[in-house]
Design a protein around this motif. Structure first.
Motif, PDB file in Angstrom:
ATOM      1  N   PRO A   1       7.542  34.207  -8.752  1.00 14.80           N
ATOM      2  CA  PRO A   1       7.361  35.606  -8.347  1.00 14.80           C
ATOM      3  C   PRO A   1       5.892  36.001  -8.166  1.00 14.80           C
ATOM      4  O   PRO A   1       5.607  36.970  -7.463  1.00 14.80           O
ATOM      5  N   VAL A   2       4.969  35.250  -8.763  1.00 13.98           N
ATOM      6  CA  VAL A   2       3.552  35.574  -8.648  1.00 13.98           C
ATOM      7  C   VAL A   2       2.909  34.877  -7.457  1.00 13.98           C
ATOM      8  O   VAL A   2       2.188  35.495  -6.663  1.00 13.98           O
ATOM      9  N   LEU A   3       3.168  33.585  -7.291  1.00 12.54           N
ATOM     10  CA  LEU A   3       2.496  32.782  -6.268  1.00 12.54           C
ATOM     11  C   LEU A   3       3.316  32.602  -4.995  1.00 12.54           C
ATOM     12  O   LEU A   3       2.800  32.124  -3.990  1.00 12.54           O
ATOM     13  N   GLY A   4       4.586  32.968  -5.042  1.00  7.54           N
ATOM     14  CA  GLY A   4       5.450  32.785  -3.885  1.00  7.54           C
ATOM     15  C   GLY A   4       6.249  31.499  -3.995  1.00  7.54           C
ATOM     16  O   GLY A   4       6.042  30.667  -4.888  1.00  7.54           O
ATOM     17  N   ASP A   5       7.172  31.335  -3.071  1.00 13.16           N
ATOM     18  CA  ASP A   5       8.052  30.170  -3.063  1.00 13.16           C
ATOM     19  C   ASP A   5       7.238  28.885  -2.954  1.00 13.16           C
ATOM     20  O   ASP A   5       6.079  28.885  -2.526  1.00 13.16           O
ATOM     21  N   VAL A   6       7.852  27.784  -3.339  1.00 16.98           N
ATOM     22  CA  VAL A   6       7.207  26.476  -3.236  1.00 16.98           C
ATOM     23  C   VAL A   6       7.473  25.898  -1.851  1.00 16.98           C
ATOM     24  O   VAL A   6       8.621  25.749  -1.439  1.00 16.98           O
ATOM     25  N   ARG A   7       6.379  25.601  -1.137  1.00 17.95           N
ATOM     26  CA  ARG A   7       6.515  24.969   0.171  1.00 17.95           C
ATOM     27  C   ARG A   7       6.678  23.462   0.052  1.00 17.95           C
ATOM     28  O   ARG A   7       7.366  22.836   0.848  1.00 17.95           O
ATOM     29  N   ARG A   8       6.010  22.896  -0.978  1.00 14.07           N
ATOM     30  CA  ARG A   8       6.013  21.448  -1.112  1.00 14.07           C
ATOM     31  C   ARG A   8       5.726  21.061  -2.553  1.00 14.07           C
ATOM     32  O   ARG A   8       4.876  21.667  -3.198  1.00 14.07           O
ATOM     33  N   VAL A   9       6.480  20.097  -3.046  1.00 14.95           N
ATOM     34  CA  VAL A   9       6.132  19.470  -4.313  1.00 14.95           C
ATOM     35  C   VAL A   9       5.157  18.352  -3.967  1.00 14.95           C
ATOM     36  O   VAL A   9       5.535  17.330  -3.393  1.00 14.95           O
ATOM     37  N   THR A  10       3.879  18.570  -4.282  1.00 13.15           N
ATOM     38  CA  THR A  10       2.819  17.679  -3.811  1.00 13.15           C
ATOM     39  C   THR A  10       2.786  16.367  -4.570  1.00 13.15           C
ATOM     40  O   THR A  10       2.569  15.300  -3.982  1.00 13.15           O
TER      41      THR A  10
END
Length: 299
Positions: free
Chosen positions: A182-191
């Motif tokens: 909720p703070v940083l936004g959704d995860v685009r990629r598990v790096t």
């Protein structure tokens, strides 16, 4: 709201049953468990009824609170939704993406509300902090550490087969993600994802808001090292997740209130089954990377 409890293990005994029996606005209508004797004992302690047949309980209540292993929870949540029950679920929602999707779809089709009990999200001070930092924005990076001593101390959860199989990633990973997303936004990629000592894992995430985060998760930390911490760094400086004076029983009581509100208003709660599914997808992606982790030995 008449609510039934599915499960009789340590979490059900320590948190769910006390919260439901002590909640002034709901009727704690009964307990079902995979061990009938344990269900009878727990029901007697809290002045409610033990059910031998889970479908009989589902027919008698408006909602269910689930305190069962995630693989057992997913199938029963689908069953409960089809019976028209509102769903108060535990984390993780499921241990496979397909099982998580089945829960979300069953709740959608039945038009029932759902809340996944992620403790930090139902504690007043941490939730206020999360809301404040999400509104502030401008975060560059974050680190979350959720270190438990489940397998190095005398925890009642040490005998849990699913925790031994799935480890910290699936047990405490949802807590860390419930704060970061909720703070940083959704995860685009598990790096990246790598193993540490014991069941410890390190995960690096790329978020939709442009920030990156690192997670260190463990159930095998030394007792003196156990604890949780989240730190954000960005344009506003540094922010640290505050500790809460509220325990798990009070937090679960607030989750019951959230479920009741979602059921009455039709407005989904931020920690609904769909959110639980997203967490499951991220954990599954991290698990895939961990299965490939060989590291690079230096000699």
């Amino acid at each position: 709201m008449r609510i039934g409890l599915l499960g009789t293990g340590p979490w059900a005994r320590a948190v769910h049953a006390p919260a439901l029996s002590g909640h002034g606005a709901v009727d704690f209508a009964g307990v079902w468990g995979r061990r009938p004797a344990a269900a009878g004992e727990l029901a007697a302690q809290h002045g409610t009824r033990a059910y031998d047949d889970v479908d009989a309980l589902l027919a008698d209540v408006d909602a269910v609170a689930v305190a069962l292993p995630p693989d057992v929870q997913a199938a029963l949540a689908v069953r409960a939704a089809r019976a028209g029950c509102q769903l108060l679920l535990d984390k993780p929602l499921a241990t496979t993406v397909d099982e998580g999707r089945a829960v979300v779809e069953a709740a959608r089709r039945a038009e029932v509300a759902s809340v996944v009990f992620l403790t930090t999200r139902f504690q007043t001070a941490p939730q206020a902090w999360i809301t404040e930092q999400a509104a502030r924005g401008g975060w560059f990076t974050a680190r979350a550490q959720w270190l438990g001593a489940v397998f190095t101390g005398d925890s009642p959860f040490a005998a849990s087969p699913w925790r031994r199989e799935k480890g910290a990633l699936w047990d405490v990973g949802p807590h860390a993600l419930s704060v970061l997303l909720p703070v940083l936004g959704d995860v685009r990629r598990v790096t990246a994802a790598a193993h540490g000592p014991g069941d410890t894992v390190h995960v690096v995430l790329d978020h939709a808001g442009g920030a990156s985060s690192t997670l260190t998760l463990s159930l095998t930390a030394p007792q003196a090292a156990a604890g949780a911490a989240v730190e954000l760094r960005g344009a506003a400086g540094t922010a640290v997740l505050p500790e809460s004076e509220q325990g798990a029983v009070e937090a679960l009581s607030r989750a019951v209130d959230a479920l009741d509100a979602a059921a009455r208003t039709g407005r989904p709660h931020p920690c609904d089954a769909a959110f639980g599914l997203r967490v499951t997808e991220i954990l599954a992606a991290a698990g895939t990377l961990l299965s490939r982790d060989t590291g690079l030995a230096l000699t």
